[in-house]
Every structure is written in structure tokens, then in C-alpha cells.
Design a protein around this motif. Structure first.
Motif, PDB file in Angstrom:
ATOM      1  N   GLY A 161      -9.961  33.842  14.828  1.00 23.65           N
ATOM      2  CA  GLY A 161      -9.424  34.513  13.646  1.00 23.65           C
ATOM      3  C   GLY A 161     -10.009  35.885  13.438  1.00 23.65           C
ATOM      4  O   GLY A 161     -10.226  36.637  14.386  1.00 23.65           O
ATOM      5  N   GLY A 162     -10.270  36.208  12.174  1.00 21.58           N
ATOM      6  CA  GLY A 162     -10.659  37.557  11.800  1.00 21.58           C
ATOM      7  C   GLY A 162     -12.109  37.894  12.091  1.00 21.58           C
ATOM      8  O   GLY A 162     -13.018  37.150  11.720  1.00 21.58           O
ATOM      9  N   ALA A 163     -12.307  39.015  12.768  1.00 17.59           N
ATOM     10  CA  ALA A 163     -13.632  39.611  12.965  1.00 17.59           C
ATOM     11  C   ALA A 163     -13.412  41.106  12.891  1.00 17.59           C
ATOM     12  O   ALA A 163     -12.965  41.725  13.855  1.00 17.59           O
ATOM     13  N   PHE A 191     -15.315  35.160  11.383  1.00 14.11           N
ATOM     14  CA  PHE A 191     -16.556  35.722  11.909  1.00 14.11           C
ATOM     15  C   PHE A 191     -17.746  35.352  11.028  1.00 14.11           C
ATOM     16  O   PHE A 191     -18.828  35.024  11.531  1.00 14.11           O
ATOM     17  N   LEU A 229     -16.437  32.774  19.908  1.00 13.61           N
ATOM     18  CA  LEU A 229     -15.578  33.512  18.988  1.00 13.61           C
ATOM     19  C   LEU A 229     -14.423  34.150  19.744  1.00 13.61           C
ATOM     20  O   LEU A 229     -14.636  34.895  20.711  1.00 13.61           O
ATOM     21  N   ALA A 288     -11.378  36.600  18.803  1.00  8.29           N
ATOM     22  CA  ALA A 288     -10.894  37.427  17.705  1.00  8.29           C
ATOM     23  C   ALA A 288     -10.255  38.696  18.237  1.00  8.29           C
ATOM     24  O   ALA A 288     -10.809  39.343  19.133  1.00  8.29           O
ATOM     25  N   ARG A 293      -9.307  42.622  18.338  1.00  7.03           N
ATOM     26  CA  ARG A 293      -9.898  43.874  17.868  1.00  7.03           C
ATOM     27  C   ARG A 293      -9.347  45.045  18.679  1.00  7.03           C
ATOM     28  O   ARG A 293      -8.742  44.850  19.731  1.00  7.03           O
ATOM     29  N   TYR A 329      -3.767  41.992  13.477  1.00  6.00           N
ATOM     30  CA  TYR A 329      -3.716  40.533  13.564  1.00  6.00           C
ATOM     31  C   TYR A 329      -2.286  40.021  13.713  1.00  6.00           C
ATOM     32  O   TYR A 329      -2.041  38.999  14.366  1.00  6.00           O
TER      33      TYR A 329
END
Length: 329
Positions: free
Chosen positions: A8-10, A41, A56, A58, A60, A113
């Protein structure tokens, strides 16, 4: 120690701290603080510092902000497996906070995302990681098709799936997959978005959420009581366990950012160790309290020893008895 895949979100959190109470429509003095953040994160950094083996995954961009995220992942000690889009900017979240740490407003620049396709996310390498994991933890930042594919993969592997809601607008992306989620950490606004209902009691929230097929979850409402529940797929009424606790007052409040992610992290840490519903929730409350005592979404000095000391020192939360359903349909 458990093996956990976090997806998910980082991204980058920018927080503007006001020097005095907010004055709408005026120039407000203060200062900015920038650091990595994101629901997935934050939870990943908490869980790896509690001794778990964390990978992790994610998205980016190919910018300096992505390097900040990568360094923070390395410093925490997790395996960093980014989905890199070299021509895009790493997502960011910019918040304005009152001097006491409460949120005034925020801007989420998260367009990257929405670009993640399910096919790229569920690569052969990721499927191999999932097959060896004890838990899959995801937030709601990715597109609905990608989240549905994740839920299907977890179901096929009989892998527990935990979810961090992130926001009312994003948690609804899980609607088609709620029956495959082991634990969904949400606040009351996110619960309302999922059910299309408002509830006057924690028992009513649980009843409404169980009707969606959800197998378990955490429901928070700021400093108000927090509820944890599980339901049996075979009998969602008789197989239901519910506990509602009033967290003790905070000794100090530095920053509320990351408190919900910390609550979920502590709860999942207890769940992975085989704790009871109540002890897991108390563990989550203790970690959330620790997190609000520092500036930032996580405690960089977190350890199992620190959490154990916090649990021992924390006043016992009050248990709230509530009816299982509201009297109104």
C-alpha cells in the motif's frame, strides 16, 4: 516472529505545525516538518520494530522523495520491494496541525497509486512471498481492481488479510472483498461509508458491518471508546465476539498522525502471538498512546520491551457494555 507482507501507501508526509490556534482566512505562523509516512508504511515500520519479518511492496516515483522512503525502510530493517514509476512523482500527504496536534486540514496528492494495475502488483515474485507469509496487510490506497485481486490471492492461499481503511472515500474500494478480510481497522466515518448507515452504539456498528460479510475489525472514534470484533463465517450472530474499551486519558499529546496505524499494529502483533480479543485491543491502545507522545507517525525507538513497559504502566482501559443492536432498524 511472523512473516508479514505489507502492500500500500509509502509516501511523504508534510506537516505544518501552527504556532498559535488556527485563524481561518488568515496567514498563520508555523513551521513545516517532512518525513516518510502512509498507512501501510507506518504499520510496516511498527511491526518490524516489534520483531516481525516484514516485506514492503509500495508504489513510488523516480524522485528524491522516493529515496527518502527507501532510506526509512532500510533504517527500519524491512525488505523494500518498490513498484517504481520513474517518470512520476512519489505521492505525498500535506497536513496543517494545531499547536496541540489536532488536524486542521490536509491535502493528499496520491494520483500515482491509482495507476497500479493488478497484473503488475501480483507478480510471480509477490505470489511467492505471499505463499510464505503469515499475514498480508494492505491499506486502501491502490485501485479497487488491484485490491480485489489481492483479496482473491489471500483467499486462495488461506492467508489472513488485514486492512487499514485510510479514508471514507477509499475504504469502499474493498466492498466487493469484505468477506475475505480478517481484520479491517477503521474509524466510525469509514464504517459509515462501508455500511451506508449511522450507528449509535458499538454493538450496532458491529451488526451492520457483519451484514456486509466482514469477518472482523477495529472501530475507533478519536478519544471515544474503541471496539474490536470477530465473527464466525458459519454463524455471524452466535459466533461473534465483541469488546469495547475506553482508552485511558493521554499523559501528553504531541501528534495524532499515525495513531490509528499504531492501534492496528499493536492489535495485529497480539493477534499473531495468539492473544485474546481483549488483550490484543489493549496492546493496540498502548501502542497508539506511545505513538501520540512523539512528533511523527511512528516511534523510531519502538521495541517489544518498550511496548511491554507501556502496557504495565498504562491504566487499565474501562470496558463498555453495549447492546448488540440499536433498537432502530
Amino acid at each position: 516472529m511472523a512473516t508479514i507482507v505489507v502492500i500500500g501507501g509509502a509516501h511523504i508526509d508534510r506537516k505544518g505545525w501552527l504556532s498559535a490556534p488556527h485563524r481561518p482566512g488568515a496567514s498563520n505562523p508555523g513551521h513545516w516538518h517532512t518525513e516518510p509516512g502512509g498507512g501501510a508504511f507506518n504499520a510496516a515500520r511498527n511491526l518490524v520494530r516489534l520483531g516481525h519479518q516484514v516485506s514492503l511492496v509500495a508504489p513510488r516515483g523516480g524522485d528524491a522523495a522516493a529515496d527518502l522512503v527507501a532510506r526509512a525502510a532500510e533504517e527500519a530493517g524491512m525488505e523494500d520491494c518498490p513498484l517504481t514509476f520513474l517518470d512520476r512523482a512519489t505521492p505525498s500527504y500535506s497536513a496543517i496541525l494545531e499547536p496541540d496536534g489536532n488536524l486542521v486540514t490536509a491535502l493528499a496528492d496520491m494520483a500515482l497509486y491509482d495507476m497500479v494495475p493488478a497484473r503488475r502488483l501480483l507478480s510471480a515474485r509477490l505470489r511467492k512471498r505471499l505463499a510464505a507469509a503469515d499475514l498480508l496487510l494492505a491499506d486502501s490506497n491502490l485501485p479497487e481492481t488491484a485490491l480485489a485481486a489481492l483479496a482473491d490471492a489471500a483467499c486462495e492461499l488461506d492467508l489472513p488479510l488485514a486492512v487499514i481503511a485510510v479514508s471514507p472515500a477509499k475504504v469502499v474500494r474493498w466492498k466487493s472483498s469484505l468477506g475475505k478480510i480478517t481484520c479491517l481497522a477503521m474509524n466510525s466515518a469509514e464504517a459509515a461509508a462501508l455500511t451506508g448507515r449511522q450507528a449509535g452504539t458499538s454493538g450496532a456498528w458491529v451488526s451492520h458491518l457483519a451484514q456486509t460479510g466482514l469477518r472482523g475489525g477495529l472501530i475507533t472514534a478519536g478519544s471515544d471508546p474503541v471496539t474490536a470484533f470477530t465473527t464466525s463465517p458459519q454463524d455471524r450472530d452466535q459466533g461473534r465476539q465483541v469488546i469495547t474499551l475506553q482508552p485511558p486519558p493521554l499523559d501528553q499529546l504531541q501528534d495524532v498522525t499515525g495513531a490509528g496505524d499504531a492501534l492496528a499494529s499493536g492489535y495485529l502483533d497480539g493477534l499473531l502471538a495468539g492473544g485474546s480479543l481483549q488483550s490484543n485491543l489493549v496492546r493496540g491502545i498502548a501502542l497508539a498512546r506511545l505513538t501520540t507522545g512523539v512528533c511523527g507517525p511512528v516511534r523510531l525507538d519502538l521495541s517489544q520491551a518498550m511496548l511491554a513497559q507501556a502496557l504495565e504502566a498504562m491504566p487499565k482501559p474501562s470496558q463498555i457494555q453495549t447492546p448488540m443492536q440499536d433498537s432502530h432498524p
